[in-house]
Design a protein around this motif. Structure first.
Motif, PDB file in Angstrom:
ATOM      1  N   GLY A  37       0.823  -1.197   0.000  1.00  0.00           N
ATOM      2  CA  GLY A  37       0.000   0.000   0.000  1.00  0.00           C
ATOM      3  C   GLY A  37       0.857   1.247   0.000  1.00  0.00           C
ATOM      4  N   ALA A  38       0.442   2.247  -0.761  1.00  0.00           N
ATOM      5  CA  ALA A  38       1.229   3.467  -0.883  1.00  0.00           C
ATOM      6  C   ALA A  38       0.309   4.637  -1.163  1.00  0.00           C
ATOM      7  N   ALA A  39       0.786   5.815  -0.849  1.00  0.00           N
ATOM      8  CA  ALA A  39       0.013   7.024  -1.109  1.00  0.00           C
ATOM      9  C   ALA A  39       0.144   7.483  -2.554  1.00  0.00           C
ATOM     10  N   SER A  40       1.112   6.903  -3.287  1.00  0.00           N
ATOM     11  CA  SER A  40       1.328   7.275  -4.674  1.00  0.00           C
ATOM     12  C   SER A  40       1.777   6.043  -5.455  1.00  0.00           C
ATOM     13  N   VAL A  41       2.176   6.241  -6.689  1.00  0.00           N
ATOM     14  CA  VAL A  41       2.529   5.116  -7.555  1.00  0.00           C
ATOM     15  C   VAL A  41       3.742   4.353  -7.029  1.00  0.00           C
ATOM     16  N   LEU A  42       4.643   5.046  -6.353  1.00  0.00           N
ATOM     17  CA  LEU A  42       5.861   4.431  -5.816  1.00  0.00           C
ATOM     18  C   LEU A  42       5.925   4.731  -4.324  1.00  0.00           C
ATOM     19  N   CYS A  43       6.068   3.676  -3.513  1.00  0.00           N
ATOM     20  CA  CYS A  43       6.075   3.871  -2.063  1.00  0.00           C
ATOM     21  C   CYS A  43       7.378   4.518  -1.605  1.00  0.00           C
ATOM     22  N   ASP A  44       7.365   5.050  -0.394  1.00  0.00           N
ATOM     23  CA  ASP A  44       8.555   5.730   0.134  1.00  0.00           C
ATOM     24  C   ASP A  44       9.734   4.771   0.246  1.00  0.00           C
ATOM     25  N   GLY A  45       9.463   3.515   0.637  1.00  0.00           N
ATOM     26  CA  GLY A  45      10.540   2.544   0.779  1.00  0.00           C
ATOM     27  C   GLY A  45      11.259   2.282  -0.533  1.00  0.00           C
ATOM     28  N   CYS A  46      10.501   2.109  -1.599  1.00  0.00           N
ATOM     29  CA  CYS A  46      11.112   1.852  -2.907  1.00  0.00           C
ATOM     30  C   CYS A  46      11.821   3.090  -3.448  1.00  0.00           C
ATOM     31  N   GLN A  86      13.393   5.270  -1.613  1.00  0.00           N
ATOM     32  CA  GLN A  86      14.665   5.351  -0.898  1.00  0.00           C
ATOM     33  C   GLN A  86      15.625   4.247  -1.331  1.00  0.00           C
ATOM     34  N   ARG A  87      15.077   3.077  -1.659  1.00  0.00           N
ATOM     35  CA  ARG A  87      15.932   1.937  -2.004  1.00  0.00           C
ATOM     36  C   ARG A  87      16.479   2.047  -3.423  1.00  0.00           C
ATOM     37  N   TYR A  88      15.637   2.441  -4.362  1.00  0.00           N
ATOM     38  CA  TYR A  88      16.023   2.350  -5.772  1.00  0.00           C
ATOM     39  C   TYR A  88      16.363   3.689  -6.425  1.00  0.00           C
ATOM     40  N   LEU A  89      15.929   4.774  -5.819  1.00  0.00           N
ATOM     41  CA  LEU A  89      16.274   6.075  -6.376  1.00  0.00           C
ATOM     42  C   LEU A  89      17.350   6.686  -5.489  1.00  0.00           C
TER      43      LEU A  89
END
Length: 247
Positions: free
Chosen positions: A30-39, A41-44
């Motif tokens: 679940g996320a507030a947008s298309v990409l979650c905060d965890g992803c 921080q991890r991938y960007l």
């Protein structure tokens, strides 16, 4: 009337987003947008040193104005490049989902992230106007949309820059660059683009930003930049979500 319908459509979409849960496009959580905060921080990852002309990665410690060996040996027609990330897993799947899966909700994500990357650049280096890499008629009919244009809508809005969808035109359909050997790609795109006569005054003496989803070899953008400069552009900056790393 068209503007009113577009406004109502945007309001409806906003209400639907507010009332419906969203899942991260990468991890499915679940996320507030298309990409979650965890992803995010991890991938960007934080910005790494890149060649200011083609955006290929440079060794740690390289200066902001550094050029890679390739651009020093054979400078491309474009003057600068800004990208968000490298075209590698798992983010490469998002590009494929947009381009071939018609997941158009990803286009605003790419455009917003690219706008963030642009804001890290001095405002004096921003282009005066934006234009998407055009698709050929056959490919546009098959796909139903131009992913570069869809990314550009959010990018232009976030940066407050004009987006000219028809600043460039593709004169003929070309073979996909990915199917060609490196030596064939430049010949495949020779004279494939043009600036229509009605658009030449918008180009002359201006700094143009050209938008794409992915930069692979840079041959397409090199040909476009050369076309724009023949039409009178004084500077061309390439803007893309991802850059294929050089091995």
């Amino acid at each position: 009337m068209l503007a009113l319908l577009r406004h109502r459509s945007q309001l409806l979409a906003a209400r639907l987003r507010a009332g419906m849960p969203c899942c991260c496009a990468l991890c499915g959580c679940g996320a507030a947008s298309v990409l979650c905060d965890g992803c995010r921080q991890r991938y960007l990852a934080p910005p790494a040193p890149r060649c200011r002309q083609c955006a290929t990665l440079l060794p740690a410690g390289a200066g902001a104005a550094s050029l890679c060996g390739s651009c020093l040996r054979r400078p491309p027609a474009f003057d600068a490049t800004v990208v968000v990330t490298d075209y590698e897993a798992p983010l490469d799947q998002l590009v494929l989902d947009l381009k071939f899966g018609a997941q158009l909700a990803l286009a605003p994500l790419f455009g917003g992230l690219l706008a963030q990357a642009m804001r890290r650049q001095p405002s004096a280096s921003w282009p005066a106007l934006l234009a998407p890499v055009p698709l050929g008629g056959r490919r546009l009919a098959e796909r139903g949309f131009n992913q570069a244009l869809e990314i550009g809508r959010t990018l232009a809005r976030d940066l407050g820059l004009p987006l000219r969808a028809r600043l460039l035109e593709r004169c003929r359909d070309t073979a996909p660059q990915t199917l060609l050997a490196p030596g064939e790609r430049r010949a495949n795109l020779r004279q494939a683009f043009a600036v229509p006569a009605a658009m030449r005054e918008r180009v002359r003496g201006r700094h143009v930003g050209v938008i794409d989803d992915v930069i692979t070899t840079g041959v397409t953008l090199d040909e476009i930049a050369a076309t724009l400069k023949r039409a009178g552009a004084v500077r061309v900056t390439c803007l893309a979500f991802a850059r294929t790393p050089r091995r």
